[in-house]
Structure formats: structure tokens, C-alpha cells
Design a protein around this motif. Structure first.
Motif, PDB file in Angstrom:
ATOM      1  N   PRO A  13       0.821  -1.205   0.000  1.00 42.99           N
ATOM      2  CA  PRO A  13       0.000   0.000   0.000  1.00 42.99           C
ATOM      3  C   PRO A  13       0.862   1.266   0.000  1.00 42.99           C
ATOM      4  N   ALA A  14       0.421   2.258  -0.723  1.00 39.25           N
ATOM      5  CA  ALA A  14       1.090   3.565  -0.734  1.00 39.25           C
ATOM      6  C   ALA A  14       0.040   4.650  -0.828  1.00 39.25           C
ATOM      7  N   GLY A  15       0.285   5.740  -0.122  1.00 34.83           N
ATOM      8  CA  GLY A  15      -0.514   6.931  -0.337  1.00 34.83           C
ATOM      9  C   GLY A  15       0.126   7.773  -1.440  1.00 34.83           C
ATOM     10  N   VAL A  16      -0.688   8.384  -2.279  1.00 35.02           N
ATOM     11  CA  VAL A  16      -0.195   9.306  -3.303  1.00 35.02           C
ATOM     12  C   VAL A  16      -0.956  10.617  -3.144  1.00 35.02           C
ATOM     13  N   VAL A  17      -0.241  11.677  -2.785  1.00 37.15           N
ATOM     14  CA  VAL A  17      -0.845  12.991  -2.608  1.00 37.15           C
ATOM     15  C   VAL A  17      -0.418  13.858  -3.789  1.00 37.15           C
ATOM     16  N   ALA A  41       3.746   9.128  -1.090  1.00 35.83           N
ATOM     17  CA  ALA A  41       4.402   9.959  -2.104  1.00 35.83           C
ATOM     18  C   ALA A  41       3.678  11.290  -2.233  1.00 35.83           C
ATOM     19  N   PHE A  42       4.461  12.350  -2.436  1.00 31.88           N
ATOM     20  CA  PHE A  42       3.924  13.696  -2.651  1.00 31.88           C
ATOM     21  C   PHE A  42       4.482  14.195  -3.978  1.00 31.88           C
ATOM     22  N   VAL A  43       3.602  14.406  -4.953  1.00 34.60           N
ATOM     23  CA  VAL A  43       4.031  14.808  -6.285  1.00 34.60           C
ATOM     24  C   VAL A  43       3.394  16.139  -6.634  1.00 34.60           C
ATOM     25  N   VAL A  44       4.206  17.043  -7.167  1.00 31.20           N
ATOM     26  CA  VAL A  44       3.711  18.347  -7.606  1.00 31.20           C
ATOM     27  C   VAL A  44       3.367  18.217  -9.079  1.00 31.20           C
ATOM     28  N   ALA A  45       2.077  18.151  -9.375  1.00 28.86           N
ATOM     29  CA  ALA A  45       1.603  18.011 -10.750  1.00 28.86           C
ATOM     30  C   ALA A  45       1.036  19.342 -11.223  1.00 28.86           C
ATOM     31  N   PRO A  56      10.490  17.651 -15.304  1.00 28.46           N
ATOM     32  CA  PRO A  56      10.244  16.629 -14.275  1.00 28.46           C
ATOM     33  C   PRO A  56       9.370  17.177 -13.154  1.00 28.46           C
ATOM     34  N   LYS A  57       8.487  16.348 -12.650  1.00 24.50           N
ATOM     35  CA  LYS A  57       7.637  16.709 -11.523  1.00 24.50           C
ATOM     36  C   LYS A  57       8.359  16.386 -10.223  1.00 24.50           C
ATOM     37  N   SER A  58       8.279  17.292  -9.259  1.00 26.37           N
ATOM     38  CA  SER A  58       8.890  17.050  -7.948  1.00 26.37           C
ATOM     39  C   SER A  58       8.172  15.898  -7.256  1.00 26.37           C
ATOM     40  N   LEU A  59       8.945  14.922  -6.777  1.00 24.40           N
ATOM     41  CA  LEU A  59       8.393  13.754  -6.086  1.00 24.40           C
ATOM     42  C   LEU A  59       9.213  13.489  -4.834  1.00 24.40           C
ATOM     43  N   ARG A  60       8.524  13.385  -3.689  1.00 28.47           N
ATOM     44  CA  ARG A  60       9.179  13.082  -2.418  1.00 28.47           C
ATOM     45  C   ARG A  60       8.418  11.963  -1.728  1.00 28.47           C
ATOM     46  N   THR A  78       2.441   6.412  -8.081  1.00 27.33           N
ATOM     47  CA  THR A  78       2.306   7.781  -8.587  1.00 27.33           C
ATOM     48  C   THR A  78       2.248   7.803 -10.109  1.00 27.33           C
ATOM     49  N   ALA A  79       3.147   7.060 -10.746  1.00 26.24           N
ATOM     50  CA  ALA A  79       3.163   6.999 -12.208  1.00 26.24           C
ATOM     51  C   ALA A  79       1.862   6.406 -12.744  1.00 26.24           C
ATOM     52  N   TYR A  80       1.331   5.412 -12.046  1.00 21.74           N
ATOM     53  CA  TYR A  80       0.074   4.791 -12.463  1.00 21.74           C
ATOM     54  C   TYR A  80      -1.067   5.806 -12.420  1.00 21.74           C
ATOM     55  N   ILE A  81      -1.124   6.597 -11.336  1.00 23.86           N
ATOM     56  CA  ILE A  81      -2.187   7.597 -11.197  1.00 23.86           C
ATOM     57  C   ILE A  81      -2.087   8.669 -12.281  1.00 23.86           C
ATOM     58  N   LEU A  82      -0.872   9.155 -12.559  1.00 24.97           N
ATOM     59  CA  LEU A  82      -0.697  10.235 -13.529  1.00 24.97           C
ATOM     60  C   LEU A  82      -0.803   9.731 -14.959  1.00 24.97           C
ATOM     61  N   GLY A  83      -0.389   8.483 -15.207  1.00 29.55           N
ATOM     62  CA  GLY A  83      -0.521   7.894 -16.531  1.00 29.55           C
ATOM     63  C   GLY A  83       0.536   8.374 -17.511  1.00 29.55           C
ATOM     64  N   GLY A  84       0.628   7.681 -18.640  1.00 33.27           N
ATOM     65  CA  GLY A  84       1.552   8.073 -19.696  1.00 33.27           C
ATOM     66  C   GLY A  84       2.999   7.954 -19.284  1.00 33.27           C
ATOM     67  N   SER A  85       3.857   8.770 -19.897  1.00 30.32           N
ATOM     68  CA  SER A  85       5.278   8.813 -19.550  1.00 30.32           C
ATOM     69  C   SER A  85       5.509   9.963 -18.582  1.00 30.32           C
ATOM     70  N   GLN A  86       6.188   9.680 -17.487  1.00 32.90           N
ATOM     71  CA  GLN A  86       6.405  10.676 -16.447  1.00 32.90           C
ATOM     72  C   GLN A  86       7.882  10.740 -16.093  1.00 32.90           C
ATOM     73  N   ARG A  87       8.353  11.965 -15.794  1.00 34.82           N
ATOM     74  CA  ARG A  87       9.707  12.183 -15.289  1.00 34.82           C
ATOM     75  C   ARG A  87       9.579  12.850 -13.928  1.00 34.82           C
ATOM     76  N   PHE A  88      10.302  12.300 -12.951  1.00 31.53           N
ATOM     77  CA  PHE A  88      10.211  12.800 -11.588  1.00 31.53           C
ATOM     78  C   PHE A  88      11.574  13.292 -11.119  1.00 31.53           C
ATOM     79  N   ASP A  89      11.582  14.462 -10.492  1.00 30.19           N
ATOM     80  CA  ASP A  89      12.782  15.026  -9.870  1.00 30.19           C
ATOM     81  C   ASP A  89      12.767  14.608  -8.405  1.00 30.19           C
ATOM     82  N   THR A  90      13.754  13.803  -7.988  1.00 34.47           N
ATOM     83  CA  THR A  90      13.746  13.210  -6.649  1.00 34.47           C
ATOM     84  C   THR A  90      15.107  13.355  -5.986  1.00 34.47           C
ATOM     85  N   ARG A  91      15.194  12.928  -4.732  1.00 32.53           N
ATOM     86  CA  ARG A  91      16.471  12.923  -4.015  1.00 32.53           C
ATOM     87  C   ARG A  91      17.448  11.899  -4.585  1.00 32.53           C
TER      88      ARG A  91
END
Length: 261
Positions: A13-17, A41-45, A56-60, A78-91
Motif C-alpha cells: 500500500p502507498a498513499g499518493v498525494v 508519495a507527494f508529487v507536484v503536478a 520533471p515533476k517534484s516527487l518526495r 504515482t506513475a500509475y495515477i498520472l498515466g503516460g510517460s512521467q519524469r520525476f525530480d527526486t532525491r
């Protein structure tokens, strides 16, 4: 979300905000503590869910007690929720993810090389009933190879003792014991507030490189199937590409809602 599974109430299980703008870290930590999932996960979409390319979208990622540098299952969710091809800026740098037409999310992650180390003094007490064959340390976790998958499945660790080992988590692993499974593992992370993690994508960044070498599967783009044998369980498809590893799996949406605080 339930990640690394196609069945509700299995996998991890994961939360996606989904955020409109960056949020205060203390607030994100409080939300993760409220949700009590292994990671949230917290993603700025930007509102263009499913759009390919772009910045890239910020992901923490936060456990109930701390922010972590890398998390596979919450990234998949997170990628499943947003769909398509995604790029995330992470630590852990830029992570590329693609949702395919058959419901699988493919993720490009950094591979983790684990170097042999002396077993910590606490390990024998922490992992009763297993035959330790190798101990290695990666970027985040301690990897412990034991004699058999049966030992991995039957293990009842001493979590209080494990929490004294100064790594994010302890990965206990062995060769697979059934058709279609190359690697069996379980992951314990009491030091960061997670007793047993159900399915750990980031741990498979280390498992991919470790078992590719141990099993003699060093050809380019060799695929391994990992089973994380937690009570919920899940499968992770790993493909090693030099310094990168492809991780793939499915996800299921369990509920949607709105945070009011």
C-alpha cells in the motif's frame, strides 16, 4: 494505491498525494504519519495528468517517521495515477516511468551495488533460524543472503534488535524456490518505522545487481523475477542495464479522496 500487484489488498500500500504546489515538509511528514503506510508519495503536478514529456515533476517520499531517498512502490503508484510517460525530480535524481497499455508501469531506477561487509554483531539474534551465507552493504540497506527460500519465508525476526543496525533496512534473500521466480526476499526496516515492508521496489535495485552476478546472469538486459514473500506478497520484474535497473509491476487504485487539513 496497492503497488506491485494486480489484486486489491495485496502488494504494497502507498498513499499518493497530488499537489498543486510544493508543500511544507513538516505537513507532508504529518500526513504520512496519519496514513501509516510504509511510504506516502507527494508529487507536484501541473494539472496535465497523463501528459508525456515536459519538466520533471517534484516527487518526495515519507515513511510515518522520516523522509527517504528512494521508494519504488510509491513511485509506481504515482506513475500509475498520472498515466503516460512521467519524469520525476527526486532525491535520487531524475526517474523516468512509463505506463504501458497492459497496465504495467516500467520504471528506470539507479542500480545499487552491495559490497561484502562483516556481519553486524546483532545479526544472529536479529535473524534467528537462518543460515547466513553472505552479508553486503549497499547505498541504503544491508543485504543478507541466506541458505534457502524456505528460511526466508519462515523467518520471524527480532525487530528491536534489527533496529539497532545502522541501515535503512535489512534485506533477507535467497534463490527462488518455484517456477518463474528467480529471487525471494523479505525487507525489514524498523529503524525508519516499518516493521516489514510488503514489497520494496528500491530493495530490488540492490537485488538485481546482486543476483545477476550470483546467478551468472550478467548478459545485457537480463531479466530476473523477484518475489517479496511478505504476508501480502508481490512480484517485481527486474532488468539490469549497467548502472541502471528497470523495475516493472502493476498497481490497483483502492480509494480516492480530498485532504481537508
Amino acid at each position: 494505491m496497492d503497488a506491485f500487484t494486480s489484486t486489491a489488498f495485496c502488494g504494497n500500500p502507498a498513499g499518493v498525494v497530488v499537489l498543486d504546489a510544493p508543500a511544507d515538509p513538516a505537513w507532508m511528514q504529518a500526513v504520512a504519519a496519519e496514513f501509516k503506510h510504509a511510504e506516502t508519495a507527494f508529487v507536484v503536478a501541473d494539472g496535465s495528468e497523463g501528459a508525456d514529456g515536459g519538466e520533471p515533476k517534484s516527487l518526495r517520499w515519507f515513511t510515518p517517521t522520516t523522509e527517504v531517498d528512494l521508494c519504488g512502490h510509491a513511485t509506481l503508484a504515482t506513475a500509475y495515477i498520472l498515466g503516460g510517460s512521467q519524469r520525476f525530480d527526486t532525491r535520487s535524481g531524475t526517474l523516468n516511468c512509463t505506463s504501458t497499455g497492459d497496465g504495467i508501469v516500467e520504471m528506470d531506477f539507479p542500480s545499487v551495488t552491495s559490497q561484502p561487509v562483516r556481519a553486524p554483531e546483532e545479526l544472529t539474534t536479529a535473524l534467528p533460524g537462518v543460515t547466513v551465507e553472505s552479508v553486503a552493504r549497499g547505498d541504503f540497506d544491508l543485504l543478507v543472503q541466506v541458505a534457502s527460500a524456505a528460511e526466508v519465508r519462515a523467518l520471524r525476526p527480532d525487530l528491536d534488535t534489527l533496529a539497532r543496525i545502522p541501515t535503512r533496512a535489512v534485506i533477507v534473500t535467497a534463490p527462488g524456490d518455484r517456477e518463474g521466480v528467480d529471487v525471494v526476499s523479505r525487507v525489514f526496516a524498523p529503524r525508519v518505522g516499518i516493521g516489514e515492508d510488503p514489497v520494496t521496489g528500491s530493495a530490488h535495485c540492490a537485488l538485481a545487481s546482486w543476483w545477476s552476478a550470483a546467478l551468472g546472469r550478467t548478459a545485457e538486459s537480463t531479466e530476473l523475477i523477484g518475489e517479496q514473500a511478505s504476508p501480502r506478497g508481490g512480484l517485481v520484474r527486474m532488468t539490469l542495464h549497467g548502472s541502471r535497473v528497470g523495475l516493472a509491476g502493476r498497481a490497483v487504485t483502492i480509494l480516492r479522496g480530498e485532504l481537508l487539513a
